[in-house]
Design an enzyme around this catalytic site. Structure first.
Site, PDB file in Angstrom:
ATOM      1  CD  GLU A 235      26.243 -14.376 -33.616  1.00  0.00           C
ATOM      2  OE1 GLU A 235      25.661 -13.892 -32.554  1.00  0.00           O
ATOM      3  OE2 GLU A 235      27.039 -15.222 -33.950  1.00  0.00           O
TER       4      GLU A 235
ATOM      5  CG  HIS B 233      33.098 -14.687 -39.869  1.00  0.00           C
ATOM      6  ND1 HIS B 233      32.561 -16.119 -40.235  1.00  0.00           N
ATOM      7  CD2 HIS B 233      32.594 -14.247 -38.814  1.00  0.00           C
ATOM      8  CE1 HIS B 233      31.566 -16.383 -39.585  1.00  0.00           C
ATOM      9  NE2 HIS B 233      31.285 -15.348 -38.670  1.00  0.00           N
TER      10      HIS B 233
HETATM   11  O1  2HA Z   1      25.339 -15.881 -39.110  1.00  0.00           O
HETATM   12  O2  2HA Z   1      28.420 -15.256 -38.816  1.00  0.00           O
HETATM   13  O3  2HA Z   1      27.873 -15.614 -35.917  1.00  0.00           O
HETATM   14  C1  2HA Z   1      26.472 -16.746 -39.210  1.00  0.00           C
HETATM   15  C2  2HA Z   1      27.498 -16.139 -38.248  1.00  0.00           C
HETATM   16  C3  2HA Z   1      27.173 -16.354 -36.798  1.00  0.00           C
HETATM   17 ZN    ZN Z   2      29.994 -15.044 -37.131  1.00  0.00          ZN
END
Ligand code: 2HA
Ligand code: ZN
Length: 269
Positions: free
Chosen positions: A119, A144
């Site tokens: 990213e 996440h």
């Molecule tokens: O780096 O979370 O969005 C792994 C991720 C990609």
């Molecule tokens: Zn990610």
């Protein structure tokens, strides 16, 4: 092994803080496999010896020009590296990069030739945007969080500021410590420039943005602050889902109570 952190306590502190946050992300269950990434702008901590350090990688293209990043330095989590490993061995799972004078490429300078996060386009675009706006923010965190990502699977929550108001109303802390709320970005391909552009657009208004059905991205003065805002929002999401699982819709604090907080804490929104 010799490290760029040797005899540089201020730089070592920044990298140790990244490692500490990486551990939290893993413990919270927000960082499966290589999920998530962290970058920090360390340019202020760079001395002449570092400026003269030879590259340990080829020149790598960013894929776009980021004019405010000329000669800047970043510590970045490595692509395909695990957050839980970054927590224990930051210099084996991340690296220091130098943006070259063309503003569209970089080299790795220390400690190991670990290629930065997938990213990177979004992260560097965010740093470029922040510098351009004269911000003192140095950190960008992407992770996440289970509860917040789950909420984006409900289309009603994707309308502007619906989640912000809901999460603010769960507990006063969230109103006070995530005062610009949560921006929403409709689903886009991970790692894409389209996602990067949408992210910097939302940063005009928010410090934390949600990538629909993927994760959140947060910016702050330092990595702890960027983490704290996500943690606070996640706490609100937990309160919401705990109430729902007890079988009722939480009432939430009133608009009047939130307005009172805005005045008491001198909040921007
Ligand atoms: O780096 O979370 O969005 C792994 C991720 C990609
Ligand atoms: Zn990610």
């Amino acid at each position: 092994m010799k490290s760029i952190l040797d005899n540089r306590p201020a730089l070592a502190k920044q990298v140790n803080d990244v490692a500490e946050v990486a551990g939290y992300l893993w413990q919270k269950g927000w960082a499966e496999r290589n999920g998530g990434n962290i970058t920090i702008n360390i340019t202020d901590l760079i001395d002449d010896e570092i400026k003269n350090m030879k590259p340990i990688s080829d020149v790598i293209q960013i894929g776009r020009q980021l004019p405010n990043l000329k000669g800047r330095y970043f510590f970045c989590k490595g692509t395909n590296k695990r957050m839980r490993d970054l927590a224990r061995w930051p210099m084996e799972n991340g690296s220091v990069i130098r943006i070259l004078d063309d503003c569209s490429s970089y080299v790795i300078i220390a400690d190991n030739p670990v290629k930065p996060t997938s990213e990177l386009a979004s992260h560097l675009s965010m740093h470029n945007y922040l510098i351009g706006r004269g911000s003192t923010y140095k950190a960008a965190v992407h992770t996440h969080p289970i509860d917040l990502v789950a909420m984006t699977h409900n289309p009603a929550f994707l309308e502007k500021d619906v989640l912000t108001n809901l999460l603010w109303s769960m507990i006063p802390e969230t109103r006070a410590f995530c005062p610009r709320g949560l921006g929403i970005i409709p689903y886009k391909m991970p790692s894409s420039f389209e996602l990067a552009d949408a992210t910097i657009k939302e940063l005009e208004e928010y410090d934390v943005v949600m990538w629909e059905k993927h994760g959140v991205c947060s910016v702050g003065e330092d990595v702890m602050e960027a983490f704290d805002m996500i943690d606070t929002l996640s706490k609100s999401a937990q309160i919401y889902l705990t109430a729902k699982s007890m079988g009722f819709e939480p009432t939430g604090t009133t608009q009047e109570q939130m307005k009172e907080l805005k005045e008491a804490f001198n909040l921007p929104k």
